[in-house]
Design an enzyme around this catalytic site. Structure first.
Site, mmCIF file in Angstrom:
data_model
loop_
_atom_site.group_PDB
_atom_site.id
_atom_site.type_symbol
_atom_site.label_atom_id
_atom_site.label_comp_id
_atom_site.label_asym_id
_atom_site.label_seq_id
_atom_site.Cartn_x
_atom_site.Cartn_y
_atom_site.Cartn_z
ATOM 1 N N GLY A 74 90.000 -59.486 -19.064
ATOM 2 C CA GLY A 74 91.202 -59.905 -18.372
ATOM 3 C C GLY A 74 92.178 -60.527 -19.524
ATOM 4 O O GLY A 74 93.553 -60.104 -19.181
ATOM 5 N N GLY B 227 76.790 -64.057 -18.962
ATOM 6 C CA GLY B 227 77.201 -62.086 -19.354
ATOM 7 C C GLY B 227 78.321 -62.241 -18.742
ATOM 8 O O GLY B 227 78.438 -60.505 -18.886
ATOM 9 N N ASP C 62 80.423 -63.654 -23.022
ATOM 10 C CA ASP C 62 80.175 -61.909 -22.526
ATOM 11 C C ASP C 62 79.996 -60.724 -23.983
ATOM 12 O O ASP C 62 78.524 -60.310 -23.404
ATOM 13 C CB ASP C 62 80.942 -62.088 -21.451
ATOM 14 C CG ASP C 62 80.595 -63.258 -21.170
ATOM 15 O OD1 ASP C 62 79.870 -64.146 -21.056
ATOM 16 O OD2 ASP C 62 81.253 -63.342 -20.199
HETATM 17 O O1 F6P Z 1 83.030 -65.512 -19.367
HETATM 18 C C1 F6P Z 1 82.469 -66.047 -19.592
HETATM 19 C C2 F6P Z 1 82.052 -66.739 -18.490
HETATM 20 O O2 F6P Z 1 81.548 -67.503 -19.400
HETATM 21 C C3 F6P Z 1 80.971 -65.895 -18.422
HETATM 22 O O3 F6P Z 1 79.459 -65.718 -18.628
HETATM 23 C C4 F6P Z 1 80.737 -66.506 -16.336
HETATM 24 O O4 F6P Z 1 80.186 -65.526 -15.477
HETATM 25 C C5 F6P Z 1 81.844 -67.521 -16.390
HETATM 26 O O5 F6P Z 1 82.351 -67.039 -17.768
HETATM 27 C C6 F6P Z 1 81.923 -68.284 -15.631
HETATM 28 O O6 F6P Z 1 83.247 -68.637 -15.203
HETATM 29 P P1 F6P Z 1 83.932 -70.279 -14.971
HETATM 30 O O7 F6P Z 1 84.223 -70.618 -16.148
HETATM 31 O O8 F6P Z 1 85.066 -69.826 -14.451
HETATM 32 O O9 F6P Z 1 82.507 -70.727 -14.309
#
Ligand code: F6P
Length: 340
Positions: free
Chosen positions: A112, A178, A135
């Site tokens: 992103g 992931g 990931d």
């Molecule tokens: O991209 C890293 C990650 O930890 C993913 O594995 C997980 O789906 C996401 O971020 C969780 O995001 P947040 O911090 O927005 O809960």
């Protein structure tokens, strides 16, 4: 030259090593100046900055998270609710870049962030992207820092499930992070000796999963470890994949089944030696690109080398596990079930 650095998106181990790699090399070797932007793109909207010097850059190599803070701010995303403070966010960012007198903005982040980095470069800013995520799903680079540490933590968790699974004759389902990719689950599942590994890229047939577990029980192994990725599509809304898979296994095998959702411990804490060195290398190479004026690129790993790729070639793409990844092919030959 005056360089701005920010970290954006989910944090991961190794970001501080990259900040240090950029900062110390820029200051010491190239004689550039460096400023940290706090909390990702939010810091550019609010002009929230942290001066970086040899003092602020010291003692951070082994620290998890990011000393700059992070956010999931996506300045190009259109919201239904306009934000009156920052109605034209991309323009505010461009203005801040010039007000701070930046010659380059280094964006450390996942896919992103790299997309936003590309969009900012299209607005005329000098941008370099540094890929980071547990990931490992960023297109254009073989590996990202954070992944190695996360796989080690997830592998240790699976190791610990073995003894309790075999003591109680239970099936243990562990859900790993992931996002849409199965990299952590594949690598930690294989390293931890899981009996079943389910990743989004392959999908699954629950009958094949339960057949493997029952077959093990017949072979005098009345316990199993099932590693599954958080992005697995089960068709069951509002239900974590681990919960759904555990229920299906218990219903069809009659074996006691427990679930573990490993969660954020996978991305917290100190980076592995591998991730520290990867962050350092990517950070150092970033300063070379800046010195040569090669902008609009992301530093990346190819084999043993650090290269760079144009942001327009990677923006909007995800690197997923291929069906013929050798860990899958060889794992199947060893009797591990991938649910297909
Ligand atoms: O991209 C890293 C990650 O930890 C993913 O594995 C997980 O789906 C996401 O971020 C969780 O995001 P947040 O911090 O927005 O809960």
């Amino acid at each position: 030259m005056n360089i701005g650095i920010l970290s954006s998106g989910g944090d991961c181990p190794g970001i501080n090593a990259a900040i240090r790699g950029v900062g110390k090399t820029a200051l010491t070797y190239f004689g550039m100046t460096v400023v940290g932007i706090r909390c990702g793109f939010t810091g550019l909207l609010n002009k929230d900055i942290l001066p970086l010097n040899t003092e602020t850059l010291s003692g951070i190599l082994n620290l998890g998270g990011t000393i700059l803070g992070t956010s999931r701010e996506k300045p190009f995303k259109k919201f239904f609710q306009p934000d009156p403070d920052h109605e034209e966010k991309p323009q505010v960012i461009v203005d801040t870049y010039h007000e701070l007198g930046l010659d380059c903005l280094v964006c450390i982040g996942g896919s992103g962030t790299q997309k936003t980095a590309y969009q900012l470069s299209q607005l005329g800013l000098n941008i370099i992207g540094i890929p980071k995520t547990i990931d490992n799903d960023i297109w254009g680079t073989d590996i990202t820092f954070g992944f190695n540490t996360a796989v080690s933590i997830a592998t240790e968790a699976i190791d610990r499930l073995h003894s309790t699974a075999s003591s109680h004759n239970r099936v243990m389902v562990i859900e790993l992070m992931g996002h849409h990719a199965g990299w952590i689950t594949l690598y930690a599942g294989m390293a931890g000796g899981a009996d079943v590994i389910l990743i989004p890229e392959l999908g699954f047939d629950i009958k094949k999963v339960t057949r493997t577990i029952l077959e093990r029980a017949r072979q005098n192994k009345p316990y199993s470890i099932v590693a599954i990725a958080e992005g697995l599509e089960t068709g069951e809304k509002n239900c974590r994949p681990a919960t759904y898979i555990s229920r299906m296994i218990e219903e069809s095998t009659g074996m006691e089944t427990r679930e573990t959702v490993l969660g954020y411990v996978q991305r917290g804490g100190s980076p592995s030696a591998f991730d520290r060195n990867l962050g350092t290398r990517l950070g150092g190479h970033t300063t070379e690109l800046i010195a040569k004026g090669q902008f609009g690129r992301m530093v990346a790993v190819k084999g043993d080398n650090i290269i760079s790729v144009p942001l327009n070639k990677i923006s909007g793409k995800l690197k997923l596990v291929s069906h013929d990844h050798d860990l899958i092919v060889l794992g199947k030959r060893m009797g591990i079930s991938f649910g297909v």
